[in-house]
Design a protein around this motif. Structure first.
Motif, short mmCIF file in Angstrom:
data_model
loop_
_atom_site.label_atom_id
_atom_site.label_comp_id
_atom_site.label_asym_id
_atom_site.label_seq_id
_atom_site.Cartn_x
_atom_site.Cartn_y
_atom_site.Cartn_z
N ASN A 10 -13.39 5.80 31.63
CA ASN A 10 -13.74 5.73 32.89
C ASN A 10 -13.64 4.43 33.83
OD1 ASN A 10 -15.15 5.74 35.46
ND2 ASN A 10 -16.96 6.73 34.83
N PRO A 11 -12.40 4.50 34.72
CA PRO A 11 -12.12 3.26 35.06
C PRO A 11 -13.14 2.59 35.86
CG PRO A 11 -11.07 4.97 36.51
CD PRO A 11 -11.81 5.74 35.16
N LYS A 12 -14.10 3.09 36.30
CA LYS A 12 -15.28 2.63 37.06
C LYS A 12 -16.31 1.75 36.31
CE LYS A 12 -15.18 5.96 41.10
NZ LYS A 12 -15.77 6.81 42.07
N VAL A 13 -16.32 2.44 35.10
CA VAL A 13 -17.08 1.43 33.93
C VAL A 13 -16.39 0.24 33.43
CG1 VAL A 13 -18.72 1.60 32.09
CG2 VAL A 13 -18.37 3.66 33.49
N ASP A 14 -16.36 -0.93 34.16
CA ASP A 14 -15.43 -1.88 33.75
C ASP A 14 -16.29 -2.79 32.85
OD1 ASP A 14 -14.24 -4.43 33.59
OD2 ASP A 14 -13.96 -4.77 35.72
N VAL A 15 -15.87 -2.74 31.39
CA VAL A 15 -16.66 -3.62 30.54
C VAL A 15 -15.64 -4.48 29.83
CG1 VAL A 15 -18.33 -1.71 30.03
CG2 VAL A 15 -16.17 -1.51 28.82
N LYS A 16 -14.53 -5.12 30.55
CA LYS A 16 -13.65 -5.95 29.96
C LYS A 16 -14.24 -7.11 29.48
CE LYS A 16 -12.82 -7.94 34.71
NZ LYS A 16 -11.55 -7.95 35.58
N ASN A 17 -15.41 -7.61 29.70
CA ASN A 17 -16.29 -8.78 29.24
C ASN A 17 -17.19 -8.36 28.27
OD1 ASN A 17 -18.21 -7.61 30.63
ND2 ASN A 17 -18.85 -9.49 31.67
N GLY A 18 -17.28 -7.03 27.77
CA GLY A 18 -17.88 -6.46 26.48
C GLY A 18 -19.31 -6.25 26.84
N MET A 19 -19.60 -6.44 28.16
CA MET A 19 -20.96 -6.01 28.41
C MET A 19 -21.03 -4.59 29.28
SD MET A 19 -23.74 -7.46 28.02
CE MET A 19 -23.18 -9.31 27.80
N LEU A 20 -22.13 -3.72 29.00
CA LEU A 20 -22.10 -2.66 29.58
C LEU A 20 -23.22 -2.36 30.47
CD1 LEU A 20 -21.28 0.49 29.38
CD2 LEU A 20 -22.72 1.05 27.70
N LEU A 21 -24.37 -2.85 30.21
CA LEU A 21 -25.55 -2.54 31.03
C LEU A 21 -26.00 -4.10 31.37
CD1 LEU A 21 -27.77 -0.82 32.38
CD2 LEU A 21 -29.15 -1.12 30.23
N TYR A 22 -26.33 -4.18 32.84
CA TYR A 22 -26.96 -5.29 33.48
C TYR A 22 -28.15 -5.03 34.22
CZ TYR A 22 -22.07 -7.04 33.26
OH TYR A 22 -20.88 -7.63 32.52
N VAL A 23 -29.07 -5.56 33.63
CA VAL A 23 -30.55 -5.37 34.31
C VAL A 23 -30.98 -6.88 34.68
CG1 VAL A 23 -33.03 -4.62 34.28
CG2 VAL A 23 -31.23 -3.25 33.18
N GLU A 24 -30.99 -7.23 35.92
CA GLU A 24 -31.08 -8.64 36.46
C GLU A 24 -32.21 -8.72 37.38
OE1 GLU A 24 -27.30 -9.85 37.53
OE2 GLU A 24 -26.80 -10.33 35.57
N GLY A 25 -33.36 -9.54 37.35
CA GLY A 25 -34.34 -9.83 38.17
C GLY A 25 -35.16 -8.72 38.58
N VAL A 26 -35.18 -7.38 37.88
CA VAL A 26 -35.92 -6.45 38.28
C VAL A 26 -37.58 -6.47 38.19
CG1 VAL A 26 -36.13 -3.99 37.70
CG2 VAL A 26 -33.85 -5.13 37.70
N SER A 27 -38.01 -6.00 39.25
CA SER A 27 -39.38 -5.88 39.37
C SER A 27 -39.92 -4.83 39.88
CB SER A 27 -40.13 -7.33 40.08
OG SER A 27 -39.98 -8.37 39.41
N VAL A 28 -41.08 -4.02 39.67
CA VAL A 28 -41.50 -3.00 40.33
C VAL A 28 -43.11 -2.85 39.79
CG1 VAL A 28 -41.19 -1.26 38.28
CG2 VAL A 28 -41.37 -0.25 40.55
N SER A 29 -43.72 -2.43 41.24
CA SER A 29 -45.18 -2.34 41.22
C SER A 29 -45.65 -0.94 41.60
CB SER A 29 -45.87 -3.50 42.08
OG SER A 29 -45.54 -4.72 41.74
N PHE A 30 -46.81 -0.51 40.76
CA PHE A 30 -47.45 0.67 41.21
C PHE A 30 -49.03 0.27 41.55
CE2 PHE A 30 -44.24 1.63 37.61
CZ PHE A 30 -43.49 2.29 38.56
N ASP A 31 -49.36 0.59 42.78
CA ASP A 31 -50.64 0.61 43.33
C ASP A 31 -51.06 -1.01 42.89
OD1 ASP A 31 -50.84 2.98 44.18
OD2 ASP A 31 -51.15 3.86 42.02
#
Length: 298
Positions: free
Chosen positions: A47-68
């Motif tokens: 899939n040309p849109k999934v660019d993993v040329k640096n070897g990394m597939l998934l990035y989760v960065e600075g993610v926060s979520v609150s519930f009530d």
């Protein structure tokens, strides 16, 4: 032509799954005898849109979520390499399920970024688009269709058109039949192909669901507690299956059974209060004083 029961199940299935159509050939008998790698047709399509040329597939960065007012995820940073088998552990309430909900688009974070490769912003995509991009998720409780056979479950999950007319008129090609046979061999259910899925053991249902995900050729598999309720023999077979998929797929396994984690993981991430507490080899994690305090109760 597709049976009425399978067609009815197809209508339910298409609401949640929107896989892409790809297939490849290969010498079936040759591949069946190989145990060192996944079958070639199961390898995710380019899939040309999934660019993993640096070897990394998934990035989760600075993610926060609150519930009530409760912060389920707190400044989470997680990086998964292409072809990696990663285990995520942590006490109940650590944020493991919420993390997977965010990656698959079920939950939207309050802040942060989530990328598949370097070009696909998952936070701008809905659940169906994320599935189409190559992310498959297996929940803790098997969600196979018990009223149809093992073979028909795999047929239902096969990448391809899911329009009502296509499903009603669908006939498998020889190549598609070969693909299903390869998955049956991989998940160890060759002799149960004609059995109703509802009659399978708990472990066999787990393997069938993994097989259904593989029919969609995902790049990333999120697997939630795959060995809960399994016998030791089933656990060993599941470990073998997941290890065989790594390399051609990235796999994130959330699990509480430490014996199983030790048997498959090269890298373990420990979550605590929605944040990465520690990361490294199983040995490093077990010897980490903070982990021993909050997770192992020592």
């Amino acid at each position: 032509m597709m049976s009425k029961t399978l067609w009815l199940e197809s209508m339910k299935y298409q609401k949640a799954q929107h896989p892409e159509t790809t297939s490849s050939g290969g010498d079936f008998l040759h591949e069946l005898t190989r145990r060192d790698q996944v079958f070639s047709f199961l390898k995710p399509p380019y899939n040309p849109k999934v660019d993993v040329k640096n070897g990394m597939l998934l990035y989760v960065e600075g993610v926060s979520v609150s519930f009530d007012g409760f912060k389920a995820i707190n400044d989470l940073n997680l990086y998964i390499k292409e072809g990696e088998l990663r285990c995520i552990i942590g006490p109940n309430g650590a944020g493991k399920t919420t993390m997977m909900d965010i990656i698959t688009g079920k939950t939207r974070p309050d802040e942060g970024e989530v990328w598949l490769g370097q070009q696909l912003d998952l936070l701008k995509m809905d659940e169906a688009q994320i599935a189409n991009a190559g992310i498959g998720r297996k929940f803790q409780k098997p969600t196979v269709f018990e009223a149809i056979t093992v073979w028909e479950n795999l047929e239902l999950a096969m990448a391809g058109s899911k329009t009502t007319w296509h499903l009603f008129r669908a006939r498998l090609t020889g190549e598609q039949k070969c693909d299903i046979e390869k998955v049956l061999a991989l998940i160890g259910l060759e002799t149960q192909y004609a059995m109703l899925a509802g009659k399978l053991s708990h472990g066999q249902k787990q393997w069938l669901e993994i097989g259904m995900l593989l029919m969609q050729k995902p790049k990333l598999l999120l697997v939630d507690e795959p060995v809960a309720g399994m016998t030791h023999q089933e656990m060993d077979r599941t470990a073998e299956l997941l290890r065989s998929l790594a390399g051609d797929h990235s796999i994130v396994v959330v699990e509480h059974d430490m014996e199983f984690v030790r048997s498959i993981a090269s890298t373990v991430t420990v979550l605590h209060q929605g944040h990465v507490l520690a990361e490294g080899s199983m040995k490093d994690v077990q010897e980490n004083p903070k982990v021993r305090e909050v997770y192992l109760g020592q």
